[in-house]
Design a protein around this motif. Structure first.
Motif, PDB file in Angstrom:
ATOM      1  N   VAL A 168      48.573  62.506 -28.274  1.00 52.44           N
ATOM      2  CA  VAL A 168      48.339  62.572 -29.718  1.00 52.44           C
ATOM      3  C   VAL A 168      48.079  64.023 -30.088  1.00 52.44           C
ATOM      4  O   VAL A 168      47.386  64.748 -29.356  1.00 52.44           O
ATOM      5  CB  VAL A 168      47.159  61.657 -30.124  1.00 52.44           C
ATOM      6  N   PHE A 169      48.628  64.473 -31.196  1.00 54.32           N
ATOM      7  CA  PHE A 169      48.607  65.903 -31.504  1.00 54.32           C
ATOM      8  C   PHE A 169      47.208  66.425 -31.828  1.00 54.32           C
ATOM      9  O   PHE A 169      46.976  67.631 -31.819  1.00 54.32           O
ATOM     10  CB  PHE A 169      49.584  66.217 -32.650  1.00 54.32           C
ATOM     11  N   THR A 170      46.256  65.547 -32.117  1.00 56.52           N
ATOM     12  CA  THR A 170      44.882  65.979 -32.407  1.00 56.52           C
ATOM     13  C   THR A 170      44.014  66.056 -31.149  1.00 56.52           C
ATOM     14  O   THR A 170      42.822  66.364 -31.246  1.00 56.52           O
ATOM     15  CB  THR A 170      44.216  65.010 -33.397  1.00 56.52           C
ATOM     16  N   LEU A 171      44.575  65.806 -29.989  1.00 55.96           N
ATOM     17  CA  LEU A 171      43.787  65.768 -28.754  1.00 55.96           C
ATOM     18  C   LEU A 171      43.065  67.090 -28.492  1.00 55.96           C
ATOM     19  O   LEU A 171      41.884  67.105 -28.127  1.00 55.96           O
ATOM     20  CB  LEU A 171      44.692  65.414 -27.571  1.00 55.96           C
ATOM     21  N   GLY A 172      43.761  68.202 -28.677  1.00 50.85           N
ATOM     22  CA  GLY A 172      43.141  69.495 -28.426  1.00 50.85           C
ATOM     23  C   GLY A 172      41.948  69.761 -29.321  1.00 50.85           C
ATOM     24  O   GLY A 172      40.918  70.285 -28.878  1.00 50.85           O
ATOM     25  N   SER A 173      42.073  69.381 -30.588  1.00 48.56           N
ATOM     26  CA  SER A 173      40.967  69.589 -31.533  1.00 48.56           C
ATOM     27  C   SER A 173      39.756  68.746 -31.161  1.00 48.56           C
ATOM     28  O   SER A 173      38.617  69.150 -31.388  1.00 48.56           O
ATOM     29  CB  SER A 173      41.431  69.239 -32.954  1.00 48.56           C
ATOM     30  N   ILE A 174      40.006  67.571 -30.597  1.00 47.96           N
ATOM     31  CA  ILE A 174      38.910  66.702 -30.171  1.00 47.96           C
ATOM     32  C   ILE A 174      38.211  67.273 -28.941  1.00 47.96           C
ATOM     33  O   ILE A 174      36.974  67.253 -28.834  1.00 47.96           O
ATOM     34  CB  ILE A 174      39.433  65.283 -29.880  1.00 47.96           C
ATOM     35  N   LEU A 175      38.993  67.799 -28.010  1.00 48.12           N
ATOM     36  CA  LEU A 175      38.440  68.257 -26.740  1.00 48.12           C
ATOM     37  C   LEU A 175      37.736  69.602 -26.834  1.00 48.12           C
ATOM     38  O   LEU A 175      36.830  69.881 -26.040  1.00 48.12           O
ATOM     39  CB  LEU A 175      39.550  68.347 -25.695  1.00 48.12           C
ATOM     40  N   VAL A 176      38.133  70.454 -27.765  1.00 49.25           N
ATOM     41  CA  VAL A 176      37.630  71.825 -27.761  1.00 49.25           C
ATOM     42  C   VAL A 176      36.115  71.874 -27.918  1.00 49.25           C
ATOM     43  O   VAL A 176      35.430  72.637 -27.218  1.00 49.25           O
ATOM     44  CB  VAL A 176      38.353  72.676 -28.837  1.00 49.25           C
ATOM     45  N   LEU A 177      35.556  71.076 -28.810  1.00 48.68           N
ATOM     46  CA  LEU A 177      34.113  71.112 -29.025  1.00 48.68           C
ATOM     47  C   LEU A 177      33.353  70.541 -27.836  1.00 48.68           C
ATOM     48  O   LEU A 177      32.339  71.108 -27.409  1.00 48.68           O
ATOM     49  CB  LEU A 177      33.756  70.346 -30.298  1.00 48.68           C
ATOM     50  N   LYS A 178      33.839  69.414 -27.287  1.00 41.71           N
ATOM     51  CA  LYS A 178      33.144  68.792 -26.158  1.00 41.71           C
ATOM     52  C   LYS A 178      33.200  69.694 -24.920  1.00 41.71           C
ATOM     53  O   LYS A 178      32.204  69.822 -24.192  1.00 41.71           O
ATOM     54  CB  LYS A 178      33.767  67.430 -25.846  1.00 41.71           C
ATOM     55  N   ALA A 179      34.354  70.303 -24.676  1.00 40.55           N
ATOM     56  CA  ALA A 179      34.465  71.201 -23.523  1.00 40.55           C
ATOM     57  C   ALA A 179      33.619  72.458 -23.724  1.00 40.55           C
ATOM     58  O   ALA A 179      33.029  72.983 -22.774  1.00 40.55           O
ATOM     59  CB  ALA A 179      35.930  71.583 -23.296  1.00 40.55           C
ATOM     60  N   PHE A 180      33.536  72.940 -24.966  1.00 34.69           N
ATOM     61  CA  PHE A 180      32.693  74.095 -25.260  1.00 34.69           C
ATOM     62  C   PHE A 180      31.226  73.760 -24.996  1.00 34.69           C
ATOM     63  O   PHE A 180      30.484  74.556 -24.409  1.00 34.69           O
ATOM     64  CB  PHE A 180      32.879  74.525 -26.712  1.00 34.69           C
TER      65      PHE A 180
END
Length: 287
Positions: A210-222
């Motif tokens: 899904v194209f929003t996957l990166g936006s979802i992961l960036v905060l949690k990984a940060f």
């Protein structure tokens, strides 16, 4: 125990993205906000290779790595290198811009609908310590642990890894000692992109493409990296798993609407007690 295993499997994804962050941060002192988009891109490449073309999963791993490598080189040349060494950290903004470009390109090519990515053994279920989890979840957790220790060993025992540490610590001094810092930066960006691009074939069965996957992961990984400590691969492992488990436990017992609040609560608590993170180190410069 089912909730713990579920949290560890999701946390493993945060660990993998945090490792990509750290590869860039340790090797070139650059925080690349576009890093999670390589994982997102890898899931779509895997979907295309396995579902649309009907090729084996191993082909998706290789092609995802090649695509991630190529895009990583382009990002370094266009969004990072022009601002490296200027001291203004403008690449923080340009990598966000590159992230938006990657997301937009994926949206144009594949659309906004989520796609199911089949994985090796993704439908098989194992019972471990009273909990049930898929084979793909086991692979995710094992990869997170293995890559964390592997990258830690690389940066502390190999010549290239130590050169990257030197360039990150003092760019000018590293150049005087004959280290090609531009080549190191390009290599780090390409390797991090290739790693996450290939891992899209393993993460895709868990998250869908899904194209929003990166936006979802960036905060949690940060958050995972901030909790564990920037620059620490062991910290990335502990921080990512901690975020995943806290998210799973709070989501089950208090409701999913409280999960994000609990994760950021953990972040605030850790930073108040240890601002550099659990495994981070303070940097001091004598003037």
């Amino acid at each position: 125990m089912l909730t713990i295993w579920s949290g560890l499997a999701v946390g493993a994804i945060y660990v993998l993205v945090a490792i990509g962050f750290n590869i860039m941060f340790v090797a070139s002192d650059t925080f690349n906000f576009a890093q999670p988009q390589y994982l997102m891109l890898g899931t779509f490449v895997s979907y295309t290779i396995v579902v649309s073309l009907g090729l084996p999963l191993v082909v998706a791993l290789v092609v995802g790595g090649v695509v991630g490598f190529a895009v990583g080189v382009l990002e370094d040349w266009i969004a990072i290198r022009p601002l490296s060494g200027t001291g203004v950290h403008g690449e923080l903004v340009t990598t966000v811009g590159w992230s938006v470009i990657m997301q937009g390109c994926v949206l144009l090519l594949w659309g906004s609908a989520p796609h199911r990515v089949p994985g090796a053994g993704s439908d098989s279920v194992l019972t471990l310590l009273g909990g049930r989890l898929s084979v793909n979840d086991v692979v995710l957790i094992a990869l997170a642990v293995g890559l964390s220790f592997g990258t830690h060993y690389w940066f502390t025992h190999s010549k290239l890894g130590i050169a990257g540490l030197a360039a990150s610590e003092d760019r000018q001094a590293a150049m005087i000692r004959g280290i090609n810092v531009n080549r190191l930066s390009t290599g780090a960006c390409a390797v991090a992109g290739a790693l996450l691009g290939s891992l899209g074939a393993v993460v895709g069965p868990k998250t869908f493409a899904v194209f929003t996957l990166g936006s979802i992961l960036v905060l949690k990984a940060f958050v995972a990296l901030a909790v564990g400590g920037f620059g620490s691969f062991k910290g990335a492992l502990i921080g990512g798993f901690a975020v995943g488990v806290v998210e799973a436990l709070v989501g089950r017992y208090l409701g999913t609407e409280f999960a994000n609040l609990a994760v950021f609560g953990v972040l605030i608590g850790v930073l108040l007690l240890r601002p550099q993170g659990l495994f981070g180190q303070r940097r001091e410069r004598v003037v």
